[in-house]
Design an enzyme around this catalytic site. Structure first.
Site, PDB file in Angstrom:
ATOM      1  N   ASP A  87       0.924  -1.351   0.145  1.00  0.00           N
ATOM      2  CA  ASP A  87      -0.034  -0.531   0.170  1.00  0.00           C
ATOM      3  C   ASP A  87       0.680   1.535  -0.133  1.00  0.00           C
ATOM      4  OD1 ASP A  87       0.504  -1.431   2.698  1.00  0.00           O
ATOM      5  OD2 ASP A  87      -0.415   0.512   3.248  1.00  0.00           O
TER       6      ASP A  87
ATOM      7  N   HIS B 184       7.707  -1.235  12.727  1.00  0.00           N
ATOM      8  CA  HIS B 184       6.860  -1.742  12.183  1.00  0.00           C
ATOM      9  C   HIS B 184       7.254  -3.218  12.067  1.00  0.00           C
ATOM     10  CE1 HIS B 184       3.537  -1.131   9.511  1.00  0.00           C
ATOM     11  NE2 HIS B 184       3.544  -1.558   8.282  1.00  0.00           N
TER      12      HIS B 184
ATOM     13  N   HIS C 151      -3.880   7.412   7.041  1.00  0.00           N
ATOM     14  CA  HIS C 151      -3.390   5.846   7.219  1.00  0.00           C
ATOM     15  C   HIS C 151      -4.439   4.724   8.078  1.00  0.00           C
ATOM     16  CE1 HIS C 151      -1.612   1.574   6.916  1.00  0.00           C
ATOM     17  NE2 HIS C 151      -1.269   2.610   6.045  1.00  0.00           N
TER      18      HIS C 151
END
Ligand SMILES: [Zn+2]
Ligand SMILES: [Zn+2]
Length: 310
Positions: A65, A139, A268
């Site tokens: 994405d 992340h 997001h």
């Protein structure tokens, strides 16, 4: 000196009918900088009029994405006879994968594409009056965030004071403004600091990409004018945010508050919040006093200089 942010794509991992996957365009003095390029970014650039003259692309991490828009964008740039090189910055350890995207389907861009890896604390790009710094994020894959930090600007030149001191209008004014000492015809010496104020801070934008809340976001820049932070979930799904290496709107706001940010853009958002962003805004505003918003695709923001006269 206009500094404009255009939110090209503001969705979470799955796009919605309203939101494209992640991409942010920043325009400064005619130079185009792109941060992430989710699928369909090129079409968003057309829709929202940013143009394609991007010199640098900063990739936060290689989840689809954030990068699946790269092959299509490069193909269109080649169709447009682009010759100028494009620099792509990507987290450490991802160069090969990124190269695979650039050369997808054996595509060879007609212009030079330079890929470089960046890690926590690196200056990814040094320009004339600003730099882009990378900082570590948290992340579930190699990832960085980016901060655009402008240099300090010269202090204000006090023309009246200079005239009082007997400096003739003309080249001596600019020499003084540049920091030099000048000698007048009668032998009087005038120093720069007598007529020039303190240097004035430039502007700062911080973009985290996908991440759990991290201290590095606060440390990379002092009092950013704009913090663009992962806010995939609202606070009721804090467990899910921690598990999937994302943040809640409240966590983003806590960091904005600690960083002394002026504005907070919540990015997001998970597709589960399609059409209702109220919880995100309400919980963020409980802990952050600055301007808070959930940008829509196509939203533009001009960043003024700090303490600029209205
Ligand atoms: Zn993502
Ligand atoms: Zn991700």
């Amino acid at each position: 000196m206009p500094l404009r942010v255009t939110f090209l794509g503001t969705a979470g991992a799955i796009p919605t009918t309203e939101r494209n996957p992640s991409s942010i365009h920043v325009s400064r003095k005619g130079e185009g900088l792109l941060f992430d390029a989710g699928e369909g970014t090129q079409r968003q650039m057309m829709r929202f009029g940013t143009g394609f003259s991007v010199s640098q692309l900063f990739v936060t991490h290689l989840h689809g994405d954030h990068v699946l828009g790269i092959p299509g964008l490069l193909q269109t740039m080649a169709f447009n006879d682009r010759e100028k090189p494009l620099a792509i910055h990507t987290p450490r350890g991802t160069r090969r994968q990124l190269k695979g995207l650039v050369n997808a389907l054996n595509n060879r861009p007609s212009f030079p594409v330079r890929i470089s890896e960046v890690g926590d604390g690196d200056v990814a790009y040094r320009a004339d009056e600003f730099e882009i710094r990378a900082f570590g994020t948290d992340h579930d894959t190699n990832s960085v965030g980016y901060a655009l930090v402008e240099d300090d600007r010269k202090g204000r030149f006090d023309r009246e004071r200079a005239e009082e001191l007997g400096v003739p209008a003309g080249p001596m004014f600019s020499r003084l403004h540049e920091g030099e000492t000048v000698e007048l015809e009668d032998g009087t010496v005038v120093r720069s600091e007598q007529v020039v104020g303190e240097p004035r801070p430039g502007r700062t934008i911080v973009y985290t990409g996908d991440t759990r809340p991290t201290a590095a976001t606060v440390e990379i820049a002092d009092e950013p004018d704009l913090l663009i932070h992962d806010a995939t979930f609202a606070a009721d799904r804090a467990d899910r945010a921690a598990k999937t290496a994302h943040s809640t709107a409240r966590q983003a706001a806590e960091l904005a508050s600690r960083a002394g940010a002026d504005r907070l853009a919540l990015m997001h958002l998970s597709s589960r919040y399609a059409g209702h962003t109220g919880d995100h805004l309400a919980e963020a505003r409980e802990v952050f006093d600055g301007e808070t918003f959930v940008p829509a695709d196509g939203d533009e923001l001009e960043i003024p200089y700090p303490n600029a006269p209205e």
